[in-house]
Design an enzyme around this catalytic site. Structure first.
Site, PDB file in Angstrom:
ATOM      1  CG  LEU A  76      15.787   4.166  -0.046  1.00 19.25           C
ATOM      2  CD1 LEU A  76      15.857   4.881  -1.385  1.00 19.25           C
ATOM      3  CD2 LEU A  76      16.837   3.076  -0.004  1.00 19.25           C
ATOM      4  CE1 TYR A 144       9.509   1.646   8.670  1.00 18.50           C
ATOM      5  CE2 TYR A 144       8.613  -0.581   8.703  1.00 18.50           C
ATOM      6  CZ  TYR A 144       9.389   0.385   8.094  1.00 18.50           C
ATOM      7  OH  TYR A 144      10.043   0.110   6.917  1.00 18.50           O
TER       8      TYR A 144
END
Ligand code: NAD
Length: 327
Positions: A76, A144
């Site tokens: 993550l 992103y």
């Protein structure tokens, strides 16, 4: 069982750590605390089964030593804000790509049983279809989204070339306690809750009729653990709530005044996951109702006491590059 969570001091990662410990796992957390906080794991400090290492996942030699006897890896760790990604593409791509291949290699050499990647629905950009299925075209609108998608491509490449037993979960608008509140203008919950605490109006983008597939973090954690336990490998699956909710509905649930700010380029008017694949393969479905999830956040509102309070004037300043580059 020994599991490793990169980004485990972050919002979603810390909830995953809670769950794995509750299921009796030993948990190793690797986090450089760039946007995460030790405080997110503070309530677990007496847990002997939790190991925390402050380390950048790109530091491959350093992270490899922590993979011994690890069976499940949850990757993550990433930089996860939109505006800073436009301003600092190099940092975002390095975290997303170099970070991911470093963790993939460590996992491969350790012979892990499952590798789970936190991918993002932002890869769909402005899609043609709602709800959006996994085979929709990939259209990243900002660095992103690109970094997360390139990371996902690396994960699938490791499946194809090295037979790594990996799965990628494309998460849609995750919310819940400990949702990120970095110094940058970011996800709507952190922005609105800080505004509510400060008695300021909510800065609603456009007319607030745009909708988001808000997915409660505990449901997302359940999707990760279901994926880890399953026999499924090499699949990309959406993780969403099966619904989409307007910003106006969120304002209604939070209660407060609003001020409208300009709509931003590159943002979809709706995010809405087609979750039929994950239902079929993992028998997973989100169970938390939106009003219940929002009520839990309101109960925990003190978490956002130190979060930056945005007003239309400083939002304009903060998002200048968004309009400059994505228009
Ligand atoms: P977060 O910022 O709270 O968590 C990310 C964590 O990664 C932080 O603790 C940070 O310190 C750590 N990190 C960043 N770069 C690192 C590095 N190089 N080495 C080690 N640690 C590093 O964000 P989050 O919302 O919990 O997101 C977790 C993951 O889920 C991210 O990969 C994000 O892209 C993905 N995701 C989140 C959402 C969402 O709605 N929150 C949606 C889609 C995907």
């Amino acid at each position: 069982m020994r599991s490793l969570v990169t980004g485990g001091a972050g919002f979603i990662g810390s909830h995953l750590v809670d769950r794995l410990l509750a299921e009796g796992h030993e948990v190793v957390v690797l986090d450089d605390l760039s946007t995460g906080h030790r405080g997110n794991l503070e309530h677990l400090k007496r847990q002997d089964e939790l190991e925390f290492h402050e380390v950048d996942v790109r530091d491959h030699d350093e992270i490899c030593k922590h993979f011994e006897a690890v069976e499940w890896v949850f990757h993550l760790a990433a930089l996860a804000d939109i505006v800073p990604s436009i301003q600092k593409p190099l940092e975002y791509l390095r975290a997303g790509v170099d970070g991911t291949i470093s963790v993939l290699e460590a996992a491969r050499h350790a012979g892990v049983k499952k590798f789970l990647y936190a991918a993002s629905s932002s890869c769909y950009g402005i899609p043609d279809a709602y709800p959006t299925p996994e085979d929709a075209e990939v259209r990243p609108q900002y660095p992103y989204a690109l970094a997360k998608n390139l990371g996902e491509q690396c994960v699938m490449h490791w499946v194809q070339v090295y037979g790594l037993p990996a799965i990628s979960l494309r998460l849609f608008n995750v919310y819940g306690p400990r949702a990120r509140t970095t110094g940058t203008y970011g996800a709507v919950f952190g922005v609105f809750l800080a505004q509510k605490l400060a008695g300021k109006p909510f800065t609603v983008v456009g007319d607030g009729t745009q909708t988001r597939d808000f997915t409660y973090v505990i449901d997302v954690v359940e999707a990760f653990t279901s994926a880890a336990k399953s026999d499924v490998i090499g699949e990309i699956m959406n993780v969403g709530s099966s619904q989409t909710y307007s910003i106006n509905r969120l304002v209604e649930l939070l209660g407060g005044e609003v001020v409208h700010i300009p709509k931003r380029p590159g943002e979809p008017s709706c995010t809405f996951a087609d979750v039929s694949k994950i239902r079929k393969l993992l028998n997973w479905k989100a169970v938390t109702r939106f009003d219940e999830g929002v009520a839990i956040m309101l109960k925990n509102i003190d978490y956002w006491r130190d979060a930056p309070v945005w007003e239309s004037s400083n939002v304009r300043e903060q998002t200048k590059d968004w309009f400059k580059y994505l228009a």
